[in-house]
Design a protein around this motif. Structure first.
Motif, PDB file in Angstrom:
ATOM      1  N   SER A 148     -22.526   0.420  65.231  1.00 46.79           N
ATOM      2  CA  SER A 148     -21.420  -0.541  65.274  1.00 46.79           C
ATOM      3  C   SER A 148     -20.689  -0.598  63.936  1.00 46.79           C
ATOM      4  CB  SER A 148     -21.957  -1.927  65.615  1.00 46.79           C
ATOM      5  OG  SER A 148     -21.001  -2.890  65.279  1.00 46.79           O
ATOM      6  N   PRO A 149     -19.377  -0.480  63.965  1.00 45.96           N
ATOM      7  CA  PRO A 149     -18.613  -0.589  62.707  1.00 45.96           C
ATOM      8  C   PRO A 149     -18.505  -2.030  62.220  1.00 45.96           C
ATOM      9  CG  PRO A 149     -17.121  -0.259  64.558  1.00 45.96           C
ATOM     10  CD  PRO A 149     -18.512  -0.190  65.120  1.00 45.96           C
ATOM     11  N   ILE A 150     -18.920  -2.955  63.057  1.00 47.47           N
ATOM     12  CA  ILE A 150     -18.807  -4.369  62.647  1.00 47.47           C
ATOM     13  C   ILE A 150     -20.192  -5.008  62.549  1.00 47.47           C
ATOM     14  CG2 ILE A 150     -16.476  -4.810  63.510  1.00 47.47           C
ATOM     15  CD1 ILE A 150     -17.754  -5.853  66.086  1.00 47.47           C
ATOM     16  N   GLY A 151     -21.213  -4.174  62.527  1.00 47.87           N
ATOM     17  CA  GLY A 151     -22.570  -4.707  62.457  1.00 47.87           C
ATOM     18  C   GLY A 151     -22.967  -5.317  63.790  1.00 47.87           C
ATOM     19  N   TYR A 152     -24.132  -5.971  63.753  1.00 46.11           N
ATOM     20  CA  TYR A 152     -24.637  -6.494  65.042  1.00 46.11           C
ATOM     21  C   TYR A 152     -24.609  -8.017  65.104  1.00 46.11           C
ATOM     22  CZ  TYR A 152     -25.460  -1.706  66.100  1.00 46.11           C
ATOM     23  OH  TYR A 152     -25.247  -0.388  66.336  1.00 46.11           O
ATOM     24  N   GLU A 153     -24.210  -8.592  64.001  1.00 41.92           N
ATOM     25  CA  GLU A 153     -24.091 -10.046  64.005  1.00 41.92           C
ATOM     26  C   GLU A 153     -23.122 -10.534  65.089  1.00 41.92           C
ATOM     27  OE1 GLU A 153     -22.971 -11.676  60.247  1.00 41.92           O
ATOM     28  OE2 GLU A 153     -23.062 -13.716  61.017  1.00 41.92           O
ATOM     29  N   PRO A 154     -21.971  -9.855  65.252  1.00 43.12           N
ATOM     30  CA  PRO A 154     -21.050 -10.285  66.315  1.00 43.12           C
ATOM     31  C   PRO A 154     -21.680 -10.269  67.692  1.00 43.12           C
ATOM     32  CG  PRO A 154     -19.927  -8.806  64.836  1.00 43.12           C
ATOM     33  CD  PRO A 154     -21.368  -8.801  64.419  1.00 43.12           C
ATOM     34  N   PHE A 155     -22.571  -9.328  67.929  1.00 46.18           N
ATOM     35  CA  PHE A 155     -23.253  -9.271  69.238  1.00 46.18           C
ATOM     36  C   PHE A 155     -24.045 -10.548  69.448  1.00 46.18           C
ATOM     37  CE2 PHE A 155     -22.211  -4.874  68.641  1.00 46.18           C
ATOM     38  CZ  PHE A 155     -22.021  -4.370  69.927  1.00 46.18           C
ATOM     39  N   VAL A 156     -24.782 -10.904  68.405  1.00 48.02           N
ATOM     40  CA  VAL A 156     -25.564 -12.138  68.505  1.00 48.02           C
ATOM     41  C   VAL A 156     -24.616 -13.326  68.769  1.00 48.02           C
ATOM     42  CG1 VAL A 156     -27.119 -13.697  67.278  1.00 48.02           C
ATOM     43  CG2 VAL A 156     -27.276 -11.229  66.899  1.00 48.02           C
ATOM     44  N   GLU A 157     -23.582 -13.288  67.999  1.00 47.49           N
ATOM     45  CA  GLU A 157     -22.642 -14.413  68.071  1.00 47.49           C
ATOM     46  C   GLU A 157     -22.061 -14.600  69.471  1.00 47.49           C
ATOM     47  OE1 GLU A 157     -18.550 -15.301  65.890  1.00 47.49           O
ATOM     48  OE2 GLU A 157     -20.135 -14.565  64.556  1.00 47.49           O
TER      49      GLU A 157
ATOM     50  N   LYS B 252     -32.117  -9.825  71.516  1.00 52.23           N
ATOM     51  CA  LYS B 252     -32.203  -8.368  71.566  1.00 52.23           C
ATOM     52  C   LYS B 252     -31.594  -7.718  70.329  1.00 52.23           C
ATOM     53  CE  LYS B 252     -31.647  -7.227  76.442  1.00 52.23           C
ATOM     54  NZ  LYS B 252     -30.625  -6.633  77.308  1.00 52.23           N
ATOM     55  N   TYR B 253     -30.525  -8.358  69.862  1.00 53.33           N
ATOM     56  CA  TYR B 253     -29.775  -7.704  68.777  1.00 53.33           C
ATOM     57  C   TYR B 253     -30.253  -8.115  67.410  1.00 53.33           C
ATOM     58  CZ  TYR B 253     -26.669  -6.723  72.698  1.00 53.33           C
ATOM     59  OH  TYR B 253     -26.175  -6.311  73.890  1.00 53.33           O
ATOM     60  N   MET B 254     -31.181  -9.088  67.348  1.00 55.41           N
ATOM     61  CA  MET B 254     -31.616  -9.608  66.062  1.00 55.41           C
ATOM     62  C   MET B 254     -32.204  -8.510  65.191  1.00 55.41           C
ATOM     63  SD  MET B 254     -30.735 -12.615  65.621  1.00 55.41           S
ATOM     64  CE  MET B 254     -31.698 -13.255  64.256  1.00 55.41           C
ATOM     65  N   GLY B 255     -32.872  -7.600  65.825  1.00 57.48           N
ATOM     66  CA  GLY B 255     -33.522  -6.535  65.081  1.00 57.48           C
ATOM     67  C   GLY B 255     -32.533  -5.668  64.315  1.00 57.48           C
ATOM     68  N   ARG B 256     -31.379  -5.557  64.851  1.00 53.23           N
ATOM     69  CA  ARG B 256     -30.418  -4.648  64.232  1.00 53.23           C
ATOM     70  C   ARG B 256     -29.511  -5.327  63.209  1.00 53.23           C
ATOM     71  NH1 ARG B 256     -27.990  -1.430  69.291  1.00 53.23           N
ATOM     72  NH2 ARG B 256     -29.042  -3.033  70.536  1.00 53.23           N
ATOM     73  N   VAL B 257     -29.646  -6.661  63.097  1.00 59.23           N
ATOM     74  CA  VAL B 257     -28.801  -7.393  62.143  1.00 59.23           C
ATOM     75  C   VAL B 257     -29.237  -7.074  60.721  1.00 59.23           C
ATOM     76  CG1 VAL B 257     -28.193  -9.697  61.316  1.00 59.23           C
ATOM     77  CG2 VAL B 257     -28.321  -9.237  63.761  1.00 59.23           C
ATOM     78  N   THR B 258     -28.271  -6.860  59.851  1.00 60.68           N
ATOM     79  CA  THR B 258     -28.615  -6.548  58.459  1.00 60.68           C
ATOM     80  C   THR B 258     -29.252  -7.758  57.799  1.00 60.68           C
ATOM     81  OG1 THR B 258     -26.370  -7.169  57.882  1.00 60.68           O
ATOM     82  CG2 THR B 258     -26.836  -4.809  58.027  1.00 60.68           C
ATOM     83  N   PRO B 259     -30.169  -7.538  56.867  1.00 59.46           N
ATOM     84  CA  PRO B 259     -30.948  -8.648  56.290  1.00 59.46           C
ATOM     85  C   PRO B 259     -30.068  -9.763  55.729  1.00 59.46           C
ATOM     86  CG  PRO B 259     -31.755  -6.541  55.512  1.00 59.46           C
ATOM     87  CD  PRO B 259     -30.540  -6.232  56.338  1.00 59.46           C
ATOM     88  N   GLU B 260     -28.964  -9.405  55.068  1.00 63.57           N
ATOM     89  CA  GLU B 260     -28.190 -10.482  54.425  1.00 63.57           C
ATOM     90  C   GLU B 260     -27.544 -11.423  55.448  1.00 63.57           C
ATOM     91  OE1 GLU B 260     -27.503  -7.245  54.031  1.00 63.57           O
ATOM     92  OE2 GLU B 260     -25.337  -6.823  54.051  1.00 63.57           O
ATOM     93  N   ASN B 261     -27.416 -10.945  56.682  1.00 63.17           N
ATOM     94  CA  ASN B 261     -26.818 -11.805  57.702  1.00 63.17           C
ATOM     95  C   ASN B 261     -27.846 -12.495  58.588  1.00 63.17           C
ATOM     96  OD1 ASN B 261     -24.152 -11.428  57.019  1.00 63.17           O
ATOM     97  ND2 ASN B 261     -24.027  -9.509  58.163  1.00 63.17           N
TER      98      ASN B 261
END
Lengths: 831, 602
Positions: free
Chosen positions: A745-754, A767-776
């Motif tokens: 994802s070019p926008i990271g995975y935080e938006p998915f969670v959101e 499901k997407y929490m695992g892929r979220v970058t640590p700082e987010n």
């Protein structure tokens, strides 16, 4: 007592007749041989030699002269008459001289004999000639004229300023001439009373003719003269048998029938105020009261009677007299043996001046009625013409005042002022013989007007200042009249005139320079008008006149200087109508304020003109914008597109690459949307690119999405957001999952969670929490509502700021967690 | 200072209201007998502040209608139209009259044009063929007295007309309003103009006063200073989110001519409720100027007070006391109760809005923009908001804030934002974007080659571009060095109205002018401002003479002001011992402000 010497009793009331002044005309005038017209309220007198009465000077085809005099007989003007035969002279209430000719035309002159205009009383009057005429004042304050033609029809105008000719009803028995007639004007309606032999008819303004029943006892052959009182309420009828009938003009009341024992028709029959009727036979004046009382006066030459509101003026060849009922207050004071308070006070004052102690006795007698006595004396002073009497009475009043403590002096002061004004205008050089009562009726402003008419500016301005009238009604108005008069004078250089006027008027408040300038324009003195307008402070007055003179640029400049855009509009719209378009546009283009106003006007009222203006000015950017707005006004697809093509062209000319490109894209998008509408039968037009793609994703139209993405080069970042938002909204979680795995994802995975959280699908979000970058991670946990985990992960990353953030989200109700996070924070802080 | 402030008083602006009322009565009475009144909807609330329905009824008004297009009205044979003098509305009236005429209905029509009769309007009536059977008159509705210290022309279109379309028509009304103030309270000796419009208005006012023969100076002046300030001198303030209570009410619910309408979610009842917000509402007066964080604590303590007030009834022993309580206390208590419950409801709604969504993110971006830090993140955030199609108004607001704080966007950034914006929100936004560019809210910075280079470097190293806003910030100390020191509870700095992030620029300038007595500092300021600035000071010596009214100032915002600015000025007045009367062409917030310049398309 000398003062009562000229008093005559008429029944139980007294009449007095006294000299107003001696006539300055004495050697020029013979009333016997003249037609006379005198304006009421001590107004001017006009004379013309009466051809019927005077002896014609044989051999000389004389052109008659009309002479105009003041009431004091001072000549104001002479008109050498070279028009038709004059039948009647008269004055309008604005003191214009009306000369009625045999052909029914009325020539109007001002008081100085300057011709103003002509009105006519219709074709019929012209054709058959007029034989008699009456000039009258209506109850609504206008002046009218009525004529009797030789066909015995009456034509009438009730307002000479707005002449509308009315023919009155015909009277039965057309072959007999009317024996006498008169105009009666009561409460809005003006009608004519007309007598034919012994019958009296009322002709009203609606073409009715009604025979009237006159309540008369004596037998009547014919009514041969009638007179209507000043207020139109009373009527006197003179019968061929010598009987004079006096009653109300409605014919409902009768006062008396009086046998004059004279069967000759009186030369004049007129009312003295409303209290008596005066008939004039050659050199005899007979005054008849409503109770058959009478007084006879004899003269040695012809006189002319002028009815007034409070009496009657009697103009003779060398004298000018006033006949009136002695006013009550005067009677009270002067009547022999009068015991009224006023008389006592007057006596007291006289005794006091004589140094006699009797003064005190008199005062004691009226001690408690002094105030009333004073008022009597003051009022009486007003009715006296002779300043000596005025002074004596006023002195008495002021003597009485010494004995009173809290007497208001308003009345006294006002009377002194008004008397001073009256005495001034009665001066033989002014010659307005006005009584106090007449002044009360006229009011001071009207008096000022009359002075202005006579061009007595100096006196007028002094009266205004003396009476402390506000400048706008008083001094300024006089000055403005003076200036207008000045402007009309020829033979003075315009430059000099302008300077003279500006010097005199200065910045006097309330002077309207534009009014004077307007006069100058009427006289054709354009340069002077412009100079005068330069002094005008109010642009709103200035600009319309400048336009009138065709000074367009100056008008525009002045309008803009005034800061009043409405004036600018006035000029613009005026010019737009009068000038050829090209010239108009040229004249405003150098004036930015005007330009932007005109553009604004066109924007709302004239779109084609707006486009043309922009085009002319090479303002392609604005042209483009206008075309965009226009394209939304239209319904039809092709028109809209073609307008946008024109827009693109304009932007191109404006060298606005970005806008050109965007317009071109918009056209492409619209075509695409049109195609989609045709394919799917769903509305697409007017959606933005984003909305279009979003809709296509929702509808699972892969091909369409891809095409747009490629055509419009939509960056990945936007596309991904768009897609996950669309998918989450439709609840297509599987597709979302698949999409998330399609590539990184070019926008990271935080938006998915959101988006999952937003649609309240927490399980999916997990499901997407695992892929979220640590700082987010912390923020995602918070969004998920897992505060504890959020706190822990913040602790792990040793991020105090994040920890504070979690703390701020922690509800105070959850005490345990709250404390736990606080300990964590302390841990971090300690380290 | 306290000694002085006791003597200083604001002039009684209710006199303005009174004279407007008298004028209205005269206009109504000029049509004899009963008549219907048709009102332009935008005049309804302002008129409400001038005269209530009962006053209208007393003066012969039969029924009141709202002017709506293509709606036929019934009613009696005399009718007064009270409308603003705009071509659009006049056309609407003309259409209505024409329609009735073709139906054969004959009425006596009077058109009262607000604020004055304009030639253009008469032209339209003439063109539509109704000029002959209407009486045209004007009603100079100038200042609406919103509160004892706030006057407004309630003319929201002023900014757009003057600053965008170059139409100076509105200046006339502004000037006339100033003339009427000076007629009542004497000529104001010291006038400071900031901006082009200000200068024009000042000149026009002087001209009008001398034309109508007013005194141009008077030792009895009741107002010592007049500040005329153009809105376009400071775009930053109206673009910021407001955080004072009154500002938040306006941002959240919208305040119109002092009235706020609360929906059911606030009232907790079935119907919405209209509340008039003035200093007469003692609870509101207490909280209106507070920072929002400091409001609810007051409300809860007030609730307790009210409870105690109610509890008094238990302690009443005699009938007389009871009577007294019912007659006096109870009514006041009831009133306060109603107001309190509405304010509590409003607070809840506002808090909810603040905690929801990304309010805090937006506020952070805003503060970053003001301080000029983290530009990259700000760009990204705004971009993301647009991509995610979050509220267009918010996106536009932040974009404008970005532009004005930086003195314009570099060409690349401008273009990419424009493209993104148009593609996301529709092609019609081209017009709005162009308008914003025209007034200078969202501009593409025209840069020389060197500056463009600098711009590139700046973009890379993440520092803001040098621009007037930055230097003004420094010069006027608009951005506190340490926002933590700003006490939001007991404000010690004007910047509290924006949570310590920023002080409204115009208010700071006014503070400078009022407190600095040497011309030098003004000269210095003049150099910094890009707009014309002028002073017209007549009472220099009077300052020493200490006419205590030299401590009274009037500030006139041309193009609108926000509640935050009003609060800031109130703070300034209190802090420095002044009395400040605030006048404006209209009250704005970021939403209404931007709406005003955007272009609606059919």
């Amino acid at each position: 007592m000398a003062l009562t010497a000229d008093w005559n009793p008429l029944g139980d009331v007294f009449f007095r007749k006294f000299d107003l002044c001696s006539m300055q005309w004495s050697d020029q005038v013979d009333l016997q041989k003249s037609i006379v017209a005198a304006a009421p309220f001590g107004g001017p007198i006009a004379l013309i030699r009466d051809e019927a009465r005077g002896q014609k000077i044989s051999g000389v085809a004389s052109k008659p002269l009309i002479q105009i005099f003041t009431s004091a007989g001072k000549e104001l003007a002479v008109i050498r008459w070279n028009s038709g035969t004059i039948l009647k002279l008269g004055w309008s209430n604005k003191l214009d001289l009306l000369c009625v000719q045999e052909d029914g035309s009325v020539l109007i002159y001002n008081i100085f004999g300057v011709y103003k205009r002509t009105i006519t009383l219709g074709q019929e009057a012209r054709d058959v000639r007029v034989i008699q005429c009456h000039i009258f004042n209506t109850s609504s304050g206008t002046t009218g004229a009525a004529v009797l033609t030789s066909s015995y029809r009456i034509f009438m105008v009730t307002n000479i300023d707005e002449p509308r000719i009315r023919r009155l009803a015909e009277v039965p028995g057309a072959e007999i001439p009317p024996s006498c007639w008169s105009v009666v004007s009561l409460q809005q309606s003006t009608h004519v009373l007309l007598a034919k032999e012994a019958k009296l008819y009322l002709l009203d303004h609606e073409l009715h003719c009604e025979e009237q029943e006159v309540p008369i006892n004596s037998p009547v052959d014919s009514y041969i003269e009638m007179a209507v009182s000043f207020n139109n309420k009373y009527l006197a009828l003179f019968c061929s048998s010598g009987i004079l009938w006096i009653g109300s003009s409605s014919l409902k009341e009768i006062y008396c029938e009086f046998d004059t024992k004279c069967q000759k028709r009186p030369q004049q029959l007129a009312w003295c105020s409303t209290v008596a009727v005066v008939g004039c036979w050659e050199d005899i004046l007979l005054m008849i009261g409503p109770k058959k009382d009478w007084i006879k006066y004899t003269y040695d030459s012809a006189v002319h009677l002028v009815p007034e509101i409070d009496g009657m003026r009697i103009i003779g060849n060398s004298s000018h007299e006033f006949l009136q009922r002695v006013p009550a207050c005067v009677e009270e004071i002067y009547k022999i043996g009068s015991m009224s308070e006023g008389a006592m006070l007057f006596e007291a004052s006289k005794e006091f001046q004589r140094g006699s102690q009797k003064a005190d006795e008199y005062i004691r007698m009226i001690r408690d009625k002094l105030s009333h006595a004073m008022n009597q004396c003051i009022s009486a002073a007003g009715h006296e013409f002779d300043p000596v009497n005025q002074k004596a009475l006023l002195r008495a009043a002021s003597f009485g005042k010494c004995f009173l403590e809290d007497q208001k002096s308003d009345f006294f002061v006002r009377m002194c002022q008004e008397l001073r004004v009256l005495n001034a205008v009665r001066n033989k050089n002014v010659g307005i013989l006005l009584t106090y009562q007449q002044l009360q009726h006229l009011q001071v402003p009207v008096l000022i007007d009359r002075l202005l008419l006579q061009k007595l500016y100096w006196l007028a301005i002094h009266i205004c200042q003396y009476l402390k009238m506000p400048d706008i009604e008083g001094a300024s108005r006089v000055l403005a009249h003076w200036a207008c008069d000045k402007v009309q004078q020829s033979g003075i250089e315009e430059e000099q005139l302008a300077r003279a006027i500006a010097e005199k008027l200065g910045d006097t408040p309330g002077v309207s320079y534009s009014e004077i300038a307007n006069k100058a324009i009427e006289c054709g003195k354009v340069d002077l008008a412009i100079r005068l307008l330069g002094c005008e402070l109010k642009a709103a007055e200035q600009v319309p006149l400048l336009l009138k003179m065709g000074r367009n640029q100056l008008a525009l400049t002045k309008a803009i200087e005034s800061g009043d855009t409405d004036l600018v509009y006035t000029v613009l719209l005026n010019l737009q109508e009068r000038m050829p378009r090209g010239e108009f546009l040229m004249s405003i283009r150098t004036v930015p304020v005007a330009c932007s106003l005109y553009l604004q006007f066109c924007r709302e009222h004239n779109r084609p003109m707006l486009l043309e203006l922009y085009y002319q000015e090479d303002n392609f950017q604005e042209e483009g914008n206008t075309r965009i707005a226009d394209s939304y006004e239209d319904e039809r697809f092709e028109t809209r597109v073609s307008k946008l093509v024109a827009t693109q062209d304009a932007f191109n000319k404006a060298k606005n690459e970005c806008a050109t490109k965007l317009t071109e894209e918009q056209i492409r998008l619209m075509r695409f949307q049109r195609k989609m509408e045709e394919e799917t039968n769903k509305p697409f037009l007017d959606l933005s690119l984003h909305e279009t793609m979003y809709k296509l994703i929702v509808e699972n139209n892969q091909k369409g999405v891809e095409q747009l993405r490629k055509d419009f080069k939509v960056p990945d970042r936007r596309f991904w957001w768009m897609k996950i938002l669309a998918l989450s909204e439709t609840g297509d979680w599987n597709e979302l999952d698949r999409f998330s795995k399609s590539k990184k994802s070019p926008i990271g995975y935080e938006p998915f969670v959101e988006v999952c959280v937003k649609n309240r699908n927490f399980e999916e979000a997990q499901k997407y929490m695992g892929r979220v970058t640590p700082e987010n991670l912390v923020r995602c946990y918070v969004k998920l509502g897992k505060l504890e985990q959020a706190a822990e992960s913040a602790l792990q990353s040793k991020n105090a700021e994040d920890l504070n953030f979690v703390l701020s989200k922690c509800p105070p109700s959850n005490r345990a967690l709250f404390e736990k996070i606080q300990t964590m924070r302390n841990q971090l802080g300690a380290k | 200072m306290a000694g002085i402030s006791e003597k200083v008083n604001l002039p009684d602006v209710q006199e303005l209201r009174h004279s407007t009322r008298m004028q209205l009565i005269n206009k109504l009475r000029s049509v004899t007998g009963l008549k219907d009144l048709v009102l332009d909807s935008e005049l309804m609330k302002p008129l409400d502040r001038v005269a209530g329905a009962s006053l209208l009824k007393e003066n012969g008004v039969n029924k009141i209608f709202k002017l709506e297009p293509s709606k036929s009205l019934t009613g009696i044979d005399k009718r007064i139209y009270l409308i603003r003098a705009t071509p659009f509305l006049v056309k609407m009236v003309a259409d209505q009259i024409n329609a009735e005429h073709t139906e054969g209905i004959r009425r006596n029509y009077t058109i009262l044009l607000v604020p004055r009769r304009l030639h253009v309007c008469e032209l339209i009536l003439e063109r539509e063929g109704v000029y002959g059977y209407v009486n045209i008159d004007e009603f100079s509705l100038d200042f609406i007295v919103l509160d004892k210290d706030v006057l407004s022309l309630e003319s929201p279109s002023f900014f757009r007309s003057f600053f965008m379309e170059g139409d100076q028509t509105g200046c006339h009304q502004v000037a006339r309003s100033l003339v009427s103030v000076q007629e009542l309270f004497h000529a104001i000796p010291n006038v400071y103009c900031l901006g082009r419009c200000a200068q024009m208005v000042h000149n026009l006012t002087t001209l009008m006063m001398s034309n109508s023969g007013c005194e141009l100076s008077s030792p009895n002046y009741e107002i010592g200073h007049l500040f005329l300030v153009d809105r376009d001198c400071d775009f930053v303030t109206p673009l910021c989110s407001q955080v004072t209570y009154e500002g938040l009410l306006d941002d959240t619910f919208g305040i119109a001519s002092g009235f706020v309408e609360f929906g059911q979610d606030v009232t907790g009842k079935d119907q919405s409720s209209k509340l008039l917000l003035t200093s007469h509402d003692i609870i509101f007066e207490e909280i209106r100027n507070r920072h929002f964080s400091n409001v609810s604590c007051y409300l809860s303590s007030k609730a307790k007070d009210l409870q105690i007030g109610y509890d008094k009834r238990h302690g009443l022993s005699s009938v007389n006391e009871m009577k007294d309580f019912v007659a006096n206390d109870l009514k006041a208590l009831k009133q306060q109760h109603r107001s309190l419950s509405l304010h509590v409801g409003a607070c809840e709604k506002i808090s909810k809005g603040k905690s929801e969504g990304d309010f805090s993110d937006i506020l952070r971006t805003e503060h970053c923009l003001l301080e000029g830090i983290d530009m990259k993140a700000c760009h990204n955030h705004i971009e993301e908001m647009i991509i995610r199609q979050q509220s267009m108004a918010q996106c536009l607001r932040l974009l404008c804030l970005l532009s004005v704080t930086q003195g314009g966007l570099t060409t690349d950034i401008y273009k990419s934002f424009k493209r993104l914006f148009v593609q996301s929100f529709g092609f019609e936004q081209m017009l709005t974007l162009y308008n914003l560019k025209r007034v200078g809210l969202l501009v593409e910075a025209e840069k020389t080659q060197a500056a463009r280079q600098l711009g590139k470097v700046a973009a890379v190293v993440n520092i803001p571009l040098p621009c007037p806003f930055r230097s003004l910030c420094k010069r006027l100390n608009l951005i506190p060095k340490s926002p933590e020191d700003i006490n939001l509870k007991n404000p010690n700095d004007m910047s509290y109205v924006f949570s310590g992030a920023y002080s409204p620029m115009l208010c700071k300038i006014i503070e400078q002018v009022l407190t600095s007595y040497d011309g030098a500092s003004l000269e210095d300021l003049r150099k910094l401002m890009t707009v014309p600035m002028s002073l017209d000071i007549k009472a220099k010596s009077a300052r020493e003479k200490a006419n205590h009214n030299s401590k009274v100032a009037m500030v006139y915002f041309l193009g609108g002001c926000t509640f935050s600015e009003i609060t800031a000025l109130r703070f300034l007045a209190k802090q420095r011992g002044y009395k400040i009367l605030i006048a404006t062409t209209g009250i704005i917030n970021s939403r209404t402000f931007l709406n005003g310049v955007s272009e609606p398309v059919a």
